[in-house]
Scaffold this active site. Structure first.
Site, PDB file in Angstrom:
ATOM      1  N   ASP A  84     -27.020  51.252  49.793  1.00 33.06           N
ATOM      2  CA  ASP A  84     -27.180  51.078  48.349  1.00 33.06           C
ATOM      3  C   ASP A  84     -28.617  50.761  47.946  1.00 33.06           C
ATOM      4  OD1 ASP A  84     -26.020  50.960  45.776  1.00 33.06           O
ATOM      5  OD2 ASP A  84     -25.927  48.774  45.865  1.00 33.06           O
ATOM      6  N   HIS A  85     -29.018  51.317  46.809  1.00 31.24           N
ATOM      7  CA  HIS A  85     -30.330  51.053  46.205  1.00 31.24           C
ATOM      8  C   HIS A  85     -31.476  51.195  47.215  1.00 31.24           C
ATOM      9  CE1 HIS A  85     -29.564  50.060  42.029  1.00 31.24           C
ATOM     10  NE2 HIS A  85     -28.442  49.460  42.412  1.00 31.24           N
ATOM     11  N   HIS A 211     -22.706  50.224  37.859  1.00 27.53           N
ATOM     12  CA  HIS A 211     -23.348  49.116  38.567  1.00 27.53           C
ATOM     13  C   HIS A 211     -23.202  47.846  37.722  1.00 27.53           C
ATOM     14  CE1 HIS A 211     -26.250  51.608  41.327  1.00 27.53           C
ATOM     15  NE2 HIS A 211     -25.068  52.175  41.210  1.00 27.53           N
ATOM     16  N   GLY A 212     -23.433  46.703  38.335  1.00 29.08           N
ATOM     17  CA  GLY A 212     -23.367  45.450  37.586  1.00 29.08           C
ATOM     18  C   GLY A 212     -21.979  45.114  37.101  1.00 29.08           C
ATOM     19  N   SER A 214     -19.769  43.035  38.137  1.00 30.33           N
ATOM     20  CA  SER A 214     -19.353  41.630  38.179  1.00 30.33           C
ATOM     21  C   SER A 214     -19.396  40.985  36.804  1.00 30.33           C
ATOM     22  CB  SER A 214     -20.249  40.842  39.136  1.00 30.33           C
ATOM     23  OG  SER A 214     -20.093  41.282  40.464  1.00 30.33           O
ATOM     24  N   ASN A 233     -19.188  49.332  41.371  1.00 29.59           N
ATOM     25  CA  ASN A 233     -19.954  48.511  42.306  1.00 29.59           C
ATOM     26  C   ASN A 233     -19.831  47.031  41.964  1.00 29.59           C
ATOM     27  OD1 ASN A 233     -20.836  51.008  43.184  1.00 29.59           O
ATOM     28  ND2 ASN A 233     -23.000  50.469  43.177  1.00 29.59           N
TER      29      ASN A 233
END
Length: 286
Positions: A84-85, A211-212, A214, A233
């Site tokens: 990832d990333h 993404h992000g 959470s 993710n």
């Protein structure tokens, strides 16, 4: 069972109008918790190792990757590995031999033209070796001489037309889109732009990645999947669960010194969070 392919998991999820949960792992406890939570939920899952996690592990990919491979091969559900990333081309080139079937190549720090060229080169290299590749745009709001804005900074949004051109120009297999979430959020207060997500889903033929996640409330995650997100993710939510459980354990038992006890509590808390998030995502689809 044998390692699963991220691309295969995403393809099946897209066909069922569902999403695959992808959890970032940093320690062996993270890996074990994700696998345990996925097994309890009876769901496939993606283990993600970020370049930041590799940096934390003294810049060495293989120790954590080999642990993830071993856990995946012994899992009772399909488990895939995703890098990832990735900004380092050297790290990208380690992916195939380390057990990864996919990579998120992150050149979003570059202006649009540079991002496109770097991602095109990365995609060509990855595809030649059977890797599924994800990317993201970064020059969102970074126009008129302003520096590129991180794709998941507050206020960043992915433009559907530019996203379509980027996917066509790079040949990537999936695109992470900025629709209101942000990395490293510890409160679940992100409000997703579902209208924009609908336009992105209509404009793009590749799977969309959030993404992000959470920071997104449960109803927002469900709506995102209904709106076209196929890969979700999650990272910070696991760290918060682990840290909270360890803090509670040590507060109640200040004399404790055996790390197995408090790390075990953290692992169990992460497994519960994995199961919970997968349960939320399963509210959608066929």
């Amino acid at each position: 069972m044998p390692l699963a392919s991220t691309g295969d998991l995403i393809t099946r999820a897209a066909a069922a109008r569902r999403a695959v949960a992808a959890f970032n792992v940093i320690t062996l406890e993270h890996i074990e918790a994700v696998v345990a939570g996925a097994e309890t939920a009876g769901s496939p899952v993606v283990l993600q190792v970020s370049e930041n996690a590799v940096t934390y592990r003294y810049g060495r990919l293989l120790p954590l990757a080999r642990a993830a491979v071993a856990a995946a091969e012994r899992a009772g559900v399909p488990v895939a590995l995703h890098l990832d990333h990735v900004q380092s081309d050297d790290l990208l080139r380690q992916a195939p031999d380390a057990g990864f079937s996919s990579v998120m190549y992150d050149a979003a720090r570059l202006p649009y033209a540079g991002n496109l060229a770097a991602t095109r080169a990365a995609a060509d290299w990855a595809h030649a070796r059977g890797l599924w590749i994800e990317a993201e745009l970064g020059e969102i709001g970074g126009k008129d001489g302003r520096p590129p804005l991180d794709a998941h900074a507050p206020g960043a949004r992915t433009d559907p037309t530019r996203a379509r051109d980027f996917v066509a120009g790079t040949g990537v297999d999936a695109l992470a889109v900025a629709v209101g979430s942000a990395h490293a959020m510890t409160t679940r207060t992100a409000v997703l732009d579902l209208g924009l997500l609908k336009r992105l889903s209509a404009a793009l033929s590749v799977p969309l990645v959030l993404h992000g996640s959470s920071g997104v409330p449960d109803d927002g995650l469900v709506a995102a999947v209904v709106g076209g997100i196929t890969k979700v993710n999650v990272g910070t939510a696991l760290n918060a669960a682990m840290t909270g459980a360890i803090r509670e354990f040590l507060t109640a038992r200040p004399e404790a010194v055996d790390s197995r006890h408090y790390l075990g509590a953290g692992r169990e808390a992460m497994a519960r969070e994995v199961r919970r998030i997968i349960g939320v995502l399963s509210r959608t689809g066929g």
